[in-house]
Write an enzyme that holds these catalytic residues in place. Sequence first.
Site, short mmCIF file in Angstrom:
data_model
loop_
_atom_site.label_atom_id
_atom_site.label_comp_id
_atom_site.label_asym_id
_atom_site.label_seq_id
_atom_site.Cartn_x
_atom_site.Cartn_y
_atom_site.Cartn_z
N HIS A 16 13.15 14.02 -52.39
CA HIS A 16 14.17 13.21 -53.09
C HIS A 16 15.13 12.60 -52.07
O HIS A 16 15.42 11.41 -52.12
CB HIS A 16 14.92 14.08 -54.09
CG HIS A 16 16.22 13.51 -54.56
ND1 HIS A 16 16.29 12.44 -55.44
CD2 HIS A 16 17.51 13.82 -54.27
CE1 HIS A 16 17.56 12.13 -55.67
NE2 HIS A 16 18.33 12.95 -54.97
N ASP A 58 18.27 -19.40 -41.53
CA ASP A 58 17.46 -18.22 -41.83
C ASP A 58 17.95 -17.11 -40.92
O ASP A 58 18.93 -17.27 -40.20
CB ASP A 58 15.96 -18.51 -41.59
CG ASP A 58 15.06 -17.60 -42.42
OD1 ASP A 58 15.10 -16.37 -42.20
OD2 ASP A 58 14.34 -18.11 -43.29
N TRP A 96 15.46 17.58 -46.07
CA TRP A 96 15.27 16.31 -45.36
C TRP A 96 15.78 16.41 -43.94
O TRP A 96 15.41 15.60 -43.08
CB TRP A 96 15.97 15.16 -46.09
CG TRP A 96 17.45 15.05 -45.83
CD1 TRP A 96 18.43 15.79 -46.42
CD2 TRP A 96 18.10 14.15 -44.93
NE1 TRP A 96 19.65 15.42 -45.93
CE2 TRP A 96 19.49 14.40 -45.02
CE3 TRP A 96 17.67 13.15 -44.07
CZ2 TRP A 96 20.43 13.70 -44.27
CZ3 TRP A 96 18.61 12.45 -43.32
CH2 TRP A 96 19.97 12.73 -43.42
N SER A 156 11.14 0.29 -38.33
CA SER A 156 11.54 -0.76 -39.27
C SER A 156 13.05 -1.00 -39.23
O SER A 156 13.52 -2.14 -39.15
CB SER A 156 11.10 -0.36 -40.68
OG SER A 156 11.79 -1.09 -41.64
N SER A 157 13.80 0.10 -39.26
CA SER A 157 15.27 -0.04 -39.26
C SER A 157 15.78 -0.66 -37.97
O SER A 157 16.68 -1.49 -37.99
CB SER A 157 15.93 1.33 -39.41
OG SER A 157 15.71 1.83 -40.68
N HIS A 170 25.21 11.65 -38.76
CA HIS A 170 26.51 11.23 -39.26
C HIS A 170 26.70 9.72 -39.23
O HIS A 170 27.10 9.14 -40.24
CB HIS A 170 27.69 11.97 -38.62
CG HIS A 170 28.87 11.81 -39.53
ND1 HIS A 170 29.01 12.55 -40.68
CD2 HIS A 170 29.85 10.90 -39.55
CE1 HIS A 170 30.05 12.11 -41.35
NE2 HIS A 170 30.59 11.12 -40.69
N GLU A 210 24.42 7.78 -39.63
CA GLU A 210 23.54 7.38 -40.72
C GLU A 210 24.28 7.31 -42.06
O GLU A 210 24.08 6.39 -42.85
CB GLU A 210 22.36 8.36 -40.81
CG GLU A 210 21.51 8.27 -42.06
CD GLU A 210 20.73 6.99 -42.17
OE1 GLU A 210 20.52 6.31 -41.14
OE2 GLU A 210 20.31 6.66 -43.30
N TYR A 222 27.32 6.60 -42.50
CA TYR A 222 28.15 5.39 -42.51
C TYR A 222 27.30 4.14 -42.58
O TYR A 222 27.75 3.10 -43.10
CB TYR A 222 29.07 5.36 -41.28
CG TYR A 222 30.11 6.45 -41.38
CD1 TYR A 222 30.55 6.86 -42.62
CD2 TYR A 222 30.64 7.06 -40.27
CE1 TYR A 222 31.47 7.87 -42.75
CE2 TYR A 222 31.58 8.07 -40.38
CZ TYR A 222 31.99 8.46 -41.63
OH TYR A 222 32.91 9.46 -41.76
N SER A 260 34.79 -5.38 -50.72
CA SER A 260 35.79 -6.31 -50.19
C SER A 260 35.50 -7.76 -50.59
O SER A 260 36.35 -8.62 -50.44
CB SER A 260 35.85 -6.22 -48.66
OG SER A 260 36.14 -4.90 -48.27
N HIS A 268 30.54 18.56 -37.69
CA HIS A 268 31.14 19.10 -38.92
C HIS A 268 30.07 19.42 -39.97
O HIS A 268 30.37 20.01 -40.99
CB HIS A 268 32.22 18.17 -39.48
CG HIS A 268 31.75 16.85 -39.98
ND1 HIS A 268 32.48 15.70 -39.87
CD2 HIS A 268 30.61 16.46 -40.60
CE1 HIS A 268 31.83 14.69 -40.40
NE2 HIS A 268 30.68 15.13 -40.85
N HIS A 269 28.81 19.00 -39.70
CA HIS A 269 27.72 19.38 -40.60
C HIS A 269 27.22 20.79 -40.32
O HIS A 269 26.35 21.27 -41.02
CB HIS A 269 26.56 18.39 -40.46
CG HIS A 269 26.90 17.00 -40.90
ND1 HIS A 269 26.70 16.56 -42.19
CD2 HIS A 269 27.45 15.97 -40.24
CE1 HIS A 269 27.10 15.30 -42.30
NE2 HIS A 269 27.57 14.91 -41.14
N THR A 308 39.80 4.92 -43.39
CA THR A 308 39.31 4.84 -44.77
C THR A 308 40.47 4.65 -45.73
O THR A 308 40.38 3.86 -46.68
CB THR A 308 38.52 6.11 -45.13
OG1 THR A 308 37.62 6.41 -44.07
CG2 THR A 308 37.72 5.91 -46.40
N LYS A 321 41.52 1.12 -45.89
CA LYS A 321 40.67 0.31 -46.75
C LYS A 321 41.04 0.49 -48.22
O LYS A 321 41.21 -0.50 -48.96
CB LYS A 321 39.20 0.70 -46.55
CG LYS A 321 38.64 0.13 -45.27
CD LYS A 321 37.21 0.57 -45.09
CE LYS A 321 36.59 -0.18 -43.94
NZ LYS A 321 36.44 -1.61 -44.24
N ARG A 331 22.87 25.60 -52.63
CA ARG A 331 22.02 24.43 -52.88
C ARG A 331 20.57 24.79 -52.58
O ARG A 331 20.29 25.84 -51.99
CB ARG A 331 22.47 23.25 -52.01
CG ARG A 331 22.39 23.53 -50.55
CD ARG A 331 23.06 22.46 -49.70
NE ARG A 331 22.33 21.20 -49.67
CZ ARG A 331 22.39 20.32 -48.66
NH1 ARG A 331 23.17 20.56 -47.61
NH2 ARG A 331 21.72 19.21 -48.70
#
Lengths: 295, 534
Positions: free
Chosen positions: B78, B107, B143, B170-171, B254, B256, B258, B269, B303-304, B329, B332, B451
């Site tokens: 998932h 283009d 994951w 690809s990315s 991390h 990722e 963002y 915005s 922090h993970h 943040t 914003k 979890r």
Amino acid sequence: MATAHAPSADKYYVPHGSHWPIVGSVSLFLIMAGAIAYLNEWLAGWAFLPGALLLAFMFFGWFHDVIGESRSGVYNHQVDRSFRMGMMWFIFSEVMFFAAFFGALFYARSLAVPWIGGEGVKVFNKLLLWPDYDPSWPTNGPARIGGHEDGSFQIIPAFGLPALNTAILLTSGITITIAHHALQAGKRTQLKIFLAATFVLGFLFVGLQAEEYMHAYKELGLRLSTGIYGSTFFMLTGFHGLHVTIGAIMLVIIWLRVMKGHFTPKSHFAFEGVAWYWHFVDVVWLGLFIFVYWI
Amino acid sequence: MATHAQAAAHDDHDHKPHGWRRWVFSTNHKDIGTMYLVFACTMFFVGGTMALVIRAELFQPGLQFVDPQFFNSMTAMHALVMIFGAIMPAWVGLANWMIPMQIGAPDMALPRLNNLSFWILPFAFTLLLGTLFVPGGAPAGGWTMYPPLALQGGDSFPMMIFAIHLMGASSILGAINVVVTIMNMRAPGMNLLKMPLFVWTWLITAYLLVAVMPVLAGAVTMLLTDHFFGTSFFAASGGGDPVMFQHIFWFFGHPEVYIMILPAFGVVSEIIPTFSRKPLFGYESMVYATAAIGFLSFIVWAHHMFTVGMPLAGQLFFMLATMLISVPTGVKIFNWCATMTRGSLSFEPPMLFALAFLFLFTIGGFSGLMLAIVPADFQYQDSYFVVAHFHYVLVPGSLFAIIGAVYYWLPKWVGRMYDQTLAKWHFWLSAIFVNVLFFPQHFLGLAGMPRRIPDYATQFADWNMVSSIGAFGFGFSQLLLPYIVIKCVKAGSKAADRPWDGAHGLEWELPSPAPFHSWETPPSAAIIARGAEH
């Protein structure tokens, strides 16, 4: 309307439909699927060959189209700048790929190994788990993974073959710069000689690396499986060697193009792209020489 | 409007290829953008189905429907499908559609590369989803692929690794294209501080992608060699360290997260000023805040993994650096609120999704701040509180922004207006059920439910049931999205060139539907000036 799509260098060239990218996607898929089939022992090692051949076919076809467009004059200055920026960002991504492995080396060397040896609050590793382990670099860990039969191994001294290889790569960095200046000055003979010298030095480097690997595997007990030292050593130098090989093949290609009369003193992006790539493998090597071999 | 007439003429006459070749050989940013969005939507429902398997199993305590191994596969798959198959391709699809139109380019800068970036994805997901059918089943170690658990995978293990390599390729190629497009293809006069914020946020996103996707490639390559070729990167017996994988992985991971949220900031915005009929408050501070978030994303990864036994100095550094993120943040959130202050607000579907984003993403931000506190995190680690936190930032965060973006730009893409009443139903059902789904998970986590488990103690039964009801309600509500889009494409009423009266930006200067080739001649300075009234 036909005029809107006719090649003209005053507007940005947008190609209309190309079958090369899908050939590339299929070939990447076949390579990956073949590698999976090999690793899962569904098929033998040849399984990824069809994909690899198709990928080579794609490179020839795709670049053939681009070179044709370039020589027909449809690319303006802005298109050229897109290619340049694209190449620079691609090299940046390659730098970050190597950064992952350098990061692993630094982490293992200055944190993981001392901790296994019981440094600081990890003192119980020493007291309870591995009282006899000497956490000094180079190491293949407390279980002495790989190496000779007694678990020992030797490393390759920096100031032997690696120092020679450093000299070879640095020299090749100079020869390609001379070739570039020759190209800009229109001195084609000098260009051909120094470009050829560059890839000869590149292949010489790869050959010496292969020699060093054989020595390491046969005599030193230093293999990919020789603990963390063997892992970081062979993955870093191996991926670097792969990139030198790719870079040297790229040099051969642009040398063949020079022989066919391609490139002008003003317009030679492919040459510069390859030169940047070559300097990139050069710089990575300096990092390897210092942090893997020397210190 | 010479440009309009010219562009419209192109639309009628240009040689738009027909049949499958149009899509498979495409070098057109709009067609490729459409393929990305259709792919993302498909994967969204595939990943959503997996989520519903999870929530069905968790509806009651005990084992009802699936065996634990398959349940674990569902949680891992998932996440992989939603992150790499739904959210990221959706953003790349929106980038493809909007960036050339918003900066006045004909283009993307490298159109063939653009095709390659997209067409790698279906193959990557063939490999990833193929793992469901091989001996041993799909990856079941999460994951995040932590060793040593991930190394115990069966035949699916190399399939997962190579699928990730393909997604990464690809990315990276897609991101290089975006950076080059933004840096090199802007119309004359569209200088950096005139760019729309969607373009700005994507520029920084693309930079993050080029910087960290190769690191993920390195990490999974080390997993591969540890499994098959005897290396010891993540084995302490050989001098390596399984925790080292977590460091390398989260150095990717991390930034990722963002990558998934920064374009959402860009979309919000764009939407909030339009429906407040006011320029965005603090445009430049938005740009600098985005850049600051991008920078900070590189120095907060640990922090993970506060509970793995890091040195105290490391815990302190990563805690404080993480808390710093709340400053840009907060800038914003403040700017969006200030934009709406004394504005002339109206509540069309894009605005509703943007407002829900504002409230619900902020909840996710606050729970993130709680998780940043090291001693508190020791309690929350690997609990449902974490699940609630990242789903709040990803579902009513990234996903709502994507849906809002689709409802915002759809009239421009197809030249037709969608059924706004139905879209409001879609919004209210989504907004209510997403909270029914995820808010109780905060309580479950704080009460101690871990979890990634298929069964749980009976004390957690009630809130799990509520959460599962929310999940099915939310999941089935999403079927409205493709229905509304297809209905719009087939039978929507004609949309004006500027269907939202408060909208500014170059994309609204083009006719609706936008012509096949956007700006073959760059827009004039006057048009840019009109578009740039932030």
